[in-house]
Design a protein around this motif. Structure first.
Motif, short mmCIF file in Angstrom:
data_model
loop_
_atom_site.label_atom_id
_atom_site.label_comp_id
_atom_site.label_asym_id
_atom_site.label_seq_id
_atom_site.Cartn_x
_atom_site.Cartn_y
_atom_site.Cartn_z
N SER A 153 -11.21 2.67 -3.30
CA SER A 153 -9.97 3.37 -3.61
C SER A 153 -9.94 3.71 -5.09
O SER A 153 -10.53 3.01 -5.93
CB SER A 153 -8.75 2.52 -3.24
OG SER A 153 -8.65 1.38 -4.08
N LEU B 149 -14.16 -0.50 1.92
CA LEU B 149 -13.35 0.61 1.42
C LEU B 149 -13.56 0.76 -0.07
O LEU B 149 -13.98 -0.17 -0.77
CB LEU B 149 -11.87 0.42 1.75
CG LEU B 149 -11.06 -0.70 1.06
CD1 LEU B 149 -10.61 -0.29 -0.35
CD2 LEU B 149 -9.85 -1.07 1.88
N VAL C 172 -8.19 6.68 -0.71
CA VAL C 172 -8.83 5.49 -0.15
C VAL C 172 -9.81 5.95 0.93
O VAL C 172 -9.43 6.69 1.84
CB VAL C 172 -7.80 4.52 0.46
CG1 VAL C 172 -8.51 3.30 1.04
CG2 VAL C 172 -6.76 4.09 -0.57
N TRP C 173 -11.07 5.55 0.80
CA TRP C 173 -12.09 5.89 1.80
C TRP C 173 -12.52 4.60 2.51
O TRP C 173 -12.92 3.64 1.87
CB TRP C 173 -13.29 6.57 1.15
CG TRP C 173 -14.39 6.87 2.12
CD1 TRP C 173 -15.50 6.12 2.36
CD2 TRP C 173 -14.46 7.99 3.00
NE1 TRP C 173 -16.27 6.71 3.32
CE2 TRP C 173 -15.67 7.86 3.75
CE3 TRP C 173 -13.64 9.10 3.24
CZ2 TRP C 173 -16.05 8.78 4.70
CZ3 TRP C 173 -14.03 10.03 4.20
CH2 TRP C 173 -15.22 9.86 4.91
N ARG C 174 -12.42 4.60 3.84
CA ARG C 174 -12.76 3.42 4.63
C ARG C 174 -14.02 3.68 5.45
O ARG C 174 -14.20 4.77 6.00
CB ARG C 174 -11.61 3.05 5.57
CG ARG C 174 -10.37 2.55 4.87
CD ARG C 174 -9.27 2.24 5.88
NE ARG C 174 -8.15 1.55 5.25
CZ ARG C 174 -7.13 2.15 4.65
NH1 ARG C 174 -7.10 3.47 4.57
NH2 ARG C 174 -6.15 1.45 4.11
N GLN D 1 1.67 9.36 1.55
CA GLN D 1 0.30 9.14 1.96
C GLN D 1 -0.02 10.04 3.15
O GLN D 1 0.83 10.26 4.03
CB GLN D 1 0.06 7.69 2.38
CG GLN D 1 0.10 6.67 1.27
CD GLN D 1 -0.18 5.27 1.78
OE1 GLN D 1 -0.30 5.04 2.98
NE2 GLN D 1 -0.30 4.33 0.87
N ALA E 93 0.82 -1.21 0.00
CA ALA E 93 0.00 0.00 0.00
C ALA E 93 0.86 1.26 0.00
O ALA E 93 0.59 2.22 -0.73
CB ALA E 93 -0.94 -0.01 1.21
N SER F 201 -4.89 -5.43 -5.29
CA SER F 201 -6.00 -5.14 -4.38
C SER F 201 -6.50 -6.39 -3.69
O SER F 201 -7.11 -6.30 -2.61
CB SER F 201 -7.15 -4.48 -5.15
OG SER F 201 -7.70 -5.37 -6.10
N GLN G 39 -7.08 5.50 -8.07
CA GLN G 39 -5.84 6.14 -8.50
C GLN G 39 -5.96 6.50 -9.97
O GLN G 39 -6.53 5.73 -10.77
CB GLN G 39 -4.64 5.21 -8.32
CG GLN G 39 -4.06 5.17 -6.92
CD GLN G 39 -2.78 4.35 -6.87
OE1 GLN G 39 -2.78 3.15 -7.08
NE2 GLN G 39 -1.68 5.02 -6.62
#
Length: 710
Positions: free
Chosen positions: A175, A173, A702-704, A664, A67, A134, A177
């Motif tokens: 994600s 999650l 990335v949204w968790r 990050q 990651a 992933s 990019q």
């Protein structure tokens, strides 16, 4: 509605439900922190083979490292590891990206998902860019002959991809990019326990696309050296614990890739369209008999299908159609038992596989049956000494039986110095293509003929008026034999202080009856005529050194270096004896007699490789940084004077270095992660490395979401 749509809909629904839940983000985020990789954490629920008890050098790459690197495909992760090189297969349209370890090329390295083989090799390479990271929980890499546990094709080592194993809480999650070459990588993932946490379900969907790129602008007037493609993959896992009856696990993965290669070197522009479908599924039952005994029964199915069409762009005339399908059905039972007082652990297993190849090309299809049995013991007679020994019996419906033994020993001389040594045997059967296929590449004109049908096939080609000349070397073609290898590894691990680890490892690998293809004649259209040979002996040897240092909290510095020699003993002997094909080299000023020092080695192997990685994490600010450098010295590319080997005057890929970095930042109480990745910052390209892109900049997030603890 098809399976992929159903999985995607379920993922999205669960994700939305989670995001609507009230969240105690700080408490939940703490539960999501990565854990240190220890022996107990690396045990596989679907496999009794413990990576820490394999008699060969082992590397483990965890999810957190992947990651922070910002990597998207498997090849991007492995190319940054010590002693691992990624090489393109030019003959397959630059689509196939394979791995080298200790001088072994891709066809000698087994690629597994949860301990099971992946189907769909192209010219020996299993394209690592097909696999999204992933889905990956960790990657286990074993270097050296590993056939004693993992069977055929493991002469050079094993890469075992471990996906999500256990589900402890409801979470999800998403994600994304995006960056250079219109590269897009999007993932949605969700998991939840059920039945009072006796069961768990996990599923993920990943979409990846790229516009491709051209690093050969000097010669390629139109098109890309690495083609544009879209890749869609889904993976799901569910497990249920039956208390005393054990647990049942089901894992499934599906991937589809569509690519279009438009090319023009100034004449006859072509369009090459390739569609690939990849499916694998496993059902496993894990039974625990007390605390010391495990029995795993598992059934595995995998299939790979590709459809390729090459047409002339000007008029749409079809030049070539290639349809290929591979099916594998595999059953296996494993058992392990620990004798605690004696500090002795035993594992064993047995099973069989039925493999089916379906292809339009003559001789490329057929059926084959394998059966196998293996066992291994790990004994610690005293605290400082550990001894491992085992063997595997493989049977094949075409080639009979083969035994592959392995052994290893480690001894702690004191608290900071441990010595290790291992030896293993490996073997690999010829493929149907090498044995029986007669294939002509319409766009380039060359023909390759299977060794076991060479005499009759050449007679047919002569009768059709296609053969101009068959060279003397063709007289050495015989029915192919299986390849075998012996690998020796030995070294030391030094821990002078608590947070510093240094390791040295030397290796020597011999390959007997190695299968290679060589030009054996000319066609009347001026193109080459190829076939397959066994060469008596090839070898690779060298050394690796590595360092892992944690000088302060949050900072990790690691690096490695590999020295490699990889050569064909037959070439060396022939040069010494003045063999007809190998006796001369074409020097800049004249053709002169060859010497052993002129022979550089096997193609695509670099003498020197090095890497440096710096990772820093400052948790109070939610900040993580990485800077990584990789170096490869020059590697032989092509024999230019047709003397049968790479000499110092032939074509080489120049030495190069690549610099990568990522940053990050976690915000909103660690629910949102922002990421910026820069790869190949120095923008190095070479037209002889068609799959190495120039500078790439990608931004992502990335949204968790976490379900509130009850």
């Amino acid at each position: 509605m098809n399976i992929s749509s159903s999985i995607s809909s379920l993922s999205c629904t669960l994700f939305l439900l989670l995001c609507l839940e009230p969240v105690h983000a700080q408490d939940s985020a703490k539960k999501l922190q990565e854990v240190i990789i220890t022996e107990s954490r690396t045990r596989n629920l679907d496999n009794v083979i413990n990576i820490h008890k394999v008699p060969a050098p082992v590397t483990i790459i965890d999810k957190k490292t992947i990651a922070i690197m910002g990597s998207r495909r498997l090849d991007e992760v492995l190319r940054e590891q010590t002693g691992m090189a990624i090489v393109s297969d030019l003959g397959s349209g630059n689509r196939s990206i394979g791995l080298q370890m200790q001088g072994f090329s891709s066809e000698y390295i087994t690629i597994l998902i949860n301990g099971q083989p992946i189907a769909g090799r192209n010219s020996g390479n299993l394209d690592l860019s097909r696999i999204s990271v992933s889905d990956i929980e960790r990657i286990e890499v074993i270097k050296g002959a590993s056939s004693s546990l993992f069977g055929s094709e493991a002469l050079g080592g094993v890469v075992n991809i471990i996906t999500r194993q256990q589900v402890t809480q409801t979470q999800a999650l998403v994600s994304l990019q995006h960056g250079t070459y219109k590269t897009t990588d999007a993932t949605i993932e969700a998991e939840t326990p059920f039945a009072k946490k006796k069961g768990g379900a996990w599923l993920t969907a990943n979409y990846y696309r790229t516009d491709g790129f051209n690093v050969n602008t000097k010669y390629l007037r139109e098109g890309k050296t690495s083609p544009p493609y879209d890749n869609l993959s889904f993976m799901a896992r569910t497990n249920y614990d039956f208390d005393k009856a054990g647990s049942l696990h089901f894992t499934a993965r599906y991937a589809n890739r569509h690519s279009i290669m438009d090319r023009s070197y100034g004449a006859m522009p072509t369009r090459d369209v390739l569609d690939e479908d990849d499916l694998n599924a496993m059902l496993a039952h894990n039974l625990k008999l007390g605390v010391n005994t495990r029995i795993i029964s598992r059934y595995y199915f995998t299939t790979y299908k590709s459809s390729q069409e090459v047409t002339l762009r000007e008029n749409g005339i079809t030049l070539q159609n290639n349809d290929f399908k591979e099916n594998i059905h595999r059953v296996e039972m494993q058992a392990s038992h620990d004798f605690k007082p004696q500090k002795l652990s035993l594992i064993g297993g047995a099973g069989g596989a039925w493999m089916q190849n379906i292809a339009e090309a003559k001789g490329a299809g057929g059926n084959m049956t394998n059966y196998f049995a293996y066992t291994q013991a790990s004994w610690q007679p005293v605290n400082a000494l550990n001894i491992i020994a085992g063997f595997r019996l493989d049977g094949n419906s075409v080639y009979g039986q083969k035994v592959s033994p392995a052994a290893g020993i480690s001894y702690a001389l004191n608290s900071w110095l441990t010595a290790k040594m291992s030896v293993g045997r490996g073997f690999k059967s010829p493929t149907y293509k090498q044995l029986y296929q007669v294939f002509t590449n319409v766009t380039q004109g060359y023909t390759i003929v299977g060794a076991n049908v060479f005499e009759q096939s050449i007679a047919d080609l002569k009768a059709a008026g296609q053969v101009q000349a068959v060279w003397e070397i063709a007289g050495a073609i015989t029915d192919l034999k299986p390849e075998t290898s012996t690998s020796w590894n030995g070294g030391v691990i030094i821990k002078p202080v608590e947070k510093l680890k240094i390791n040295f490892n030397g290796f020597y690998n011999t390959i007997y009856n190695q299968i290679v293809n060589q030009q054996v004649g000319l066609k009347k259209n001026g193109s080459q005529l190829f076939s397959w040979f066994n060469i008596a002996k090839a070898y690779t040897y060298g050394a690796e050194a590595g360092i892992h240092w944690n000088p302060m909290k949050g900072l990790v510095i690691s690096g490695g270096y590999q020295l490699l020699y990889a050569k064909d003993q037959t070439v060396i002997d022939s040069i010494k004896n003045g063999g007809s094909k190998y006796r001369t080299v074409r020097a800049p000023n004249a053709v002169r007699p060859a010497g052993v020092s002129d022979y550089f080695g096997l193609p695509d192997r670099s003498r020197h490789m090095a890497n440096l990685q710096i990772f820093y994490e400052y948790k109070p600010l939610g900040l993580a940084l990485s800077v990584r450098m990789n170096y490869r010295s020059k590697a032989g590319f092509q024999d230019m004077d047709n003397n049968g080997y790479i000499d110092r005057y032939d074509a080489f890929v120049d030495g190069f270095a690549l610099l990568n970095a990522s940053v990050q930042k976690k915000i909103l109480k660690e629910r949102l992660t922002l990421q910026l990745t820069a790869e190949n910052i120095n923008d190095y390209t070479d037209y002889l490395m068609p799959a190495q892109p120039g500078r790439m900049i990608l931004a992502g997030l990335v949204w968790r979401c976490f379900k509130q603890a009850q």
